[in-house]
Design a protein around this motif. Sequence first.
Motif, PDB file in Angstrom:
ATOM      1  N   ASP A 249       0.826  -1.221   0.000  1.00  0.00           N
ATOM      2  CA  ASP A 249       0.000   0.000   0.000  1.00  0.00           C
ATOM      3  C   ASP A 249       0.861   1.273   0.000  1.00  0.00           C
ATOM      4  O   ASP A 249       1.976   1.267  -0.470  1.00  0.00           O
ATOM      5  N   SER A 250       0.285   2.340   0.543  1.00  0.00           N
ATOM      6  CA  SER A 250       1.036   3.592   0.725  1.00  0.00           C
ATOM      7  C   SER A 250       1.259   3.777   2.224  1.00  0.00           C
ATOM      8  O   SER A 250       0.644   3.067   3.037  1.00  0.00           O
ATOM      9  N   THR A 251       2.063   4.745   2.594  1.00  0.00           N
ATOM     10  CA  THR A 251       2.308   4.987   4.021  1.00  0.00           C
ATOM     11  C   THR A 251       1.002   5.336   4.736  1.00  0.00           C
ATOM     12  O   THR A 251       0.742   4.855   5.846  1.00  0.00           O
ATOM     13  N   SER A 252       0.178   6.167   4.073  1.00  0.00           N
ATOM     14  CA  SER A 252      -1.093   6.567   4.701  1.00  0.00           C
ATOM     15  C   SER A 252      -1.962   5.342   4.990  1.00  0.00           C
ATOM     16  O   SER A 252      -2.539   5.219   6.079  1.00  0.00           O
ATOM     17  N   VAL A 253      -2.069   4.447   4.015  1.00  0.00           N
ATOM     18  CA  VAL A 253      -2.916   3.258   4.199  1.00  0.00           C
ATOM     19  C   VAL A 253      -2.310   2.331   5.264  1.00  0.00           C
ATOM     20  O   VAL A 253      -3.027   1.804   6.120  1.00  0.00           O
TER      21      VAL A 253
ATOM     22  N   THR B  17      -0.630  13.945   6.434  1.00  0.00           N
ATOM     23  CA  THR B  17      -1.385  12.714   6.123  1.00  0.00           C
ATOM     24  C   THR B  17      -1.572  11.867   7.376  1.00  0.00           C
ATOM     25  O   THR B  17      -2.611  11.244   7.574  1.00  0.00           O
ATOM     26  N   ASP B  18      -0.588  11.863   8.257  1.00  0.00           N
ATOM     27  CA  ASP B  18      -0.689  11.071   9.494  1.00  0.00           C
ATOM     28  C   ASP B  18      -1.832  11.604  10.358  1.00  0.00           C
ATOM     29  O   ASP B  18      -2.609  10.841  10.939  1.00  0.00           O
ATOM     30  N   THR B  19      -1.918  12.927  10.420  1.00  0.00           N
ATOM     31  CA  THR B  19      -2.978  13.545  11.218  1.00  0.00           C
ATOM     32  C   THR B  19      -4.345  13.263  10.598  1.00  0.00           C
ATOM     33  O   THR B  19      -5.297  12.927  11.304  1.00  0.00           O
TER      34      THR B  19
ATOM     35  N   TRP C 161       5.136   4.395  14.903  1.00  0.00           N
ATOM     36  CA  TRP C 161       6.123   5.383  14.423  1.00  0.00           C
ATOM     37  C   TRP C 161       6.030   5.539  12.920  1.00  0.00           C
ATOM     38  O   TRP C 161       5.874   4.558  12.201  1.00  0.00           O
ATOM     39  N   ASP C 162       6.203   6.776  12.439  1.00  0.00           N
ATOM     40  CA  ASP C 162       6.377   7.023  11.011  1.00  0.00           C
ATOM     41  C   ASP C 162       7.873   7.276  10.792  1.00  0.00           C
ATOM     42  O   ASP C 162       8.435   8.263  11.294  1.00  0.00           O
ATOM     43  N   LEU C 163       8.481   6.345  10.052  1.00  0.00           N
ATOM     44  CA  LEU C 163       9.948   6.389   9.879  1.00  0.00           C
ATOM     45  C   LEU C 163      10.339   6.921   8.498  1.00  0.00           C
ATOM     46  O   LEU C 163      11.472   6.714   8.056  1.00  0.00           O
ATOM     47  N   SER C 164       9.384   7.613   7.840  1.00  0.00           N
ATOM     48  CA  SER C 164       9.631   8.038   6.459  1.00  0.00           C
ATOM     49  C   SER C 164      10.913   8.846   6.302  1.00  0.00           C
ATOM     50  O   SER C 164      11.609   8.730   5.301  1.00  0.00           O
ATOM     51  N   HIS C 165      11.229   9.690   7.304  1.00  0.00           N
ATOM     52  CA  HIS C 165      12.396  10.563   7.157  1.00  0.00           C
ATOM     53  C   HIS C 165      13.637  10.031   7.865  1.00  0.00           C
ATOM     54  O   HIS C 165      14.588  10.778   8.089  1.00  0.00           O
ATOM     55  N   SER C 166      13.617   8.751   8.238  1.00  0.00           N
ATOM     56  CA  SER C 166      14.839   8.203   8.831  1.00  0.00           C
ATOM     57  C   SER C 166      15.258   6.877   8.212  1.00  0.00           C
ATOM     58  O   SER C 166      16.452   6.598   8.122  1.00  0.00           O
TER      59      SER C 166
ATOM     60  N   GLY D 142       6.543   3.500   6.940  1.00  0.00           N
ATOM     61  CA  GLY D 142       7.468   4.456   6.325  1.00  0.00           C
ATOM     62  C   GLY D 142       7.409   4.415   4.818  1.00  0.00           C
ATOM     63  O   GLY D 142       6.996   3.415   4.214  1.00  0.00           O
ATOM     64  N   CYS D 143       7.810   5.532   4.214  1.00  0.00           N
ATOM     65  CA  CYS D 143       7.854   5.650   2.754  1.00  0.00           C
ATOM     66  C   CYS D 143       9.074   4.913   2.215  1.00  0.00           C
ATOM     67  O   CYS D 143      10.158   4.975   2.804  1.00  0.00           O
ATOM     68  N   CYS D 144       8.905   4.286   1.060  1.00  0.00           N
ATOM     69  CA  CYS D 144      10.048   3.617   0.419  1.00  0.00           C
ATOM     70  C   CYS D 144      10.586   4.408  -0.775  1.00  0.00           C
ATOM     71  O   CYS D 144      11.502   3.969  -1.447  1.00  0.00           O
ATOM     72  N   TYR D 145       9.959   5.578  -1.056  1.00  0.00           N
ATOM     73  CA  TYR D 145      10.437   6.341  -2.220  1.00  0.00           C
ATOM     74  C   TYR D 145      11.418   7.432  -1.831  1.00  0.00           C
ATOM     75  O   TYR D 145      11.900   8.161  -2.677  1.00  0.00           O
ATOM     76  N   LYS D 146      11.713   7.563  -0.537  1.00  0.00           N
ATOM     77  CA  LYS D 146      12.651   8.605  -0.105  1.00  0.00           C
ATOM     78  C   LYS D 146      14.059   7.992  -0.055  1.00  0.00           C
ATOM     79  O   LYS D 146      14.616   7.653  -1.087  1.00  0.00           O
ATOM     80  N   TYR D 147      14.613   7.836   1.156  1.00  0.00           N
ATOM     81  CA  TYR D 147      15.988   7.333   1.251  1.00  0.00           C
ATOM     82  C   TYR D 147      16.119   5.862   0.833  1.00  0.00           C
ATOM     83  O   TYR D 147      17.222   5.340   0.759  1.00  0.00           O
TER      84      TYR D 147
HETATM   85  C1  LIG Z   1       6.400  11.665   7.300  1.00  0.00           C
HETATM   86  C2  LIG Z   1       5.626  11.302   6.080  1.00  0.00           C
HETATM   87  N1  LIG Z   1       4.643  10.383   6.165  1.00  0.00           N
HETATM   88  C3  LIG Z   1       3.906  10.044   5.083  1.00  0.00           C
HETATM   89  C4  LIG Z   1       4.145  10.609   3.851  1.00  0.00           C
HETATM   90  C5  LIG Z   1       3.305  10.294   2.648  1.00  0.00           C
HETATM   91  O1  LIG Z   1       2.858   8.993   2.615  1.00  0.00           O
HETATM   92  P1  LIG Z   1       2.153   8.331   1.364  1.00  0.00           P
HETATM   93  O2  LIG Z   1       3.064   7.186   0.946  1.00  0.00           O
HETATM   94  O3  LIG Z   1       0.874   7.791   1.864  1.00  0.00           O
HETATM   95  O4  LIG Z   1       1.984   9.335   0.296  1.00  0.00           O
HETATM   96  C6  LIG Z   1       5.175  11.549   3.723  1.00  0.00           C
HETATM   97  C7  LIG Z   1       5.435  12.158   2.403  1.00  0.00           C
HETATM   98  O5  LIG Z   1       6.291  12.958   2.192  1.00  0.00           O
HETATM   99  C8  LIG Z   1       5.924  11.895   4.863  1.00  0.00           C
HETATM  100  O6  LIG Z   1       6.896  12.812   4.776  1.00  0.00           O
END
Ligand SMILES: Cc1ncc(COP(=O)(O)O)c(C=O)c1O
Length: 407
Positions: free
Chosen positions: A94-98, A126-128, A192-197, A215-220
């Motif tokens: 899915d996506s991080t939000s889902v 999106t988390d909020t 935890w949202d680990l998208s930025h780590s 966490g997102c897989c399209y960042k780091y």
């Molecule tokens: C901390 C964080 N969480 C979630 C997302 C976005 O998640 P999604 O994969 O659902 O678009 C981002 C996008 O930049 C993000 O920085």
Amino acid sequence: MTVADAVSLDRADSLAFARKRFRLPAGTVYLDGNSLGALPVATAERLRATVEDQWGNDLISGWTKHGWIDVPKRVAAKLAPIVGAQPNELLIADSTSVCLFKLLGAAVRARPDRRVILTDARNFPTDTYVAQGLAEMLGLELRAVAAAELAAAVSDEVAVVTLSHVDYRSGARNDIAAINLSAHAAGALTVWDLSHSAGALELALDGTGCDLAVGCCYKYLNGGPGAPAFLFVAERLQAELQPPLQGWMGHAEPFAFDSEYRPGAGIVRFLTGTPSILALAALEAGLDTFEGVSMTDLEAKSAALSQLFIDEVEARCGDEVQLASPRDADARGSHVSFAHANGYAVMRALIARGVIGDFRAPDLTRFGFAPLYTSFVEVVRAAEVLAEIITDRSWDRPQFAERLSVT
Ligand SMILES: Cc1ncc(COP(=O)(O)O)c(C=O)c1O
């Protein structure tokens, strides 16, 4: 520091080998790997082989012949050493939000007598939104407090605490172990949202007592635009937790086509629908860029790059820009933000000069340091160009004021 000094830092860099794993456009200084990771050299061929050799030749038999059905678990296993978890604690889906919806939903379901979801008031939107929707649907309260007050705000009303490890604006780092301890002492779970780590810092999800994470897989992690996300569920919780999105891929026997839902054993119950095999092929190439990379070295390089940037920008720009990130490397992630009243135009002018970062409202110019491929020379070059743009006010042109749809 001069560019020549930075050359010697690059020569001494024990991770310099990893840069060759990426296709970076000549003449561009890419400091936005915290939003979209660079393209790995291996991705195009991996996608071609999946499309032409697997899908093209083998059609639907690819699900068994090429093991497509197990790809979400197989690719997740490659993520395990990057985030300090066991392979059977991770899934790609899915996506991080889902994924966040699924884990928050499972957490509140496991604490039926508690009415509060506790969150950082400045969490990523999106988390909020996900937490707001879930709270409204279930008649719960979403309580938002400053990150620094979260640990003290956990009480026996709280079902789950959710926040980001690294703040998307400032790069400030929250203390995973300390917040997990406080939450657990009050009987709450953490998400935890680990998208930025993930992929930039050394994480120990098991070692720091994490319950759940996304966490997102399209960042780091370099999985490509819109890559599927990852989710983590500690092994000790898997049998107890029930995902709220009950799909057939999380069923104990998807191909029994049973009309009653029975959750699969272990992490697999957190799958919902059919995995995107093409997206997973690209993500696997992204995760392979970490092969042979020590996460300790990676975090050390991240700190060195971001520190050099802060020092160079402050030395060259003076008080024309204000540091909006923690000064202490241990207190920040792998990006740095500087505030400028015309930050949007400054960033557009930088991009026009080949230095790519991004902008976060209201006034932050944001620069990400992807330690697998960012070089020290690029950091010095970026600071040099920023100083030129500020000194000659070349940001002050009408074309840089016009807002694009993605910032
Ligand atoms: C901390 C964080 N969480 C979630 C997302 C976005 O998640 P999604 O994969 O659902 O678009 C981002 C996008 O930049 C993000 O920085």
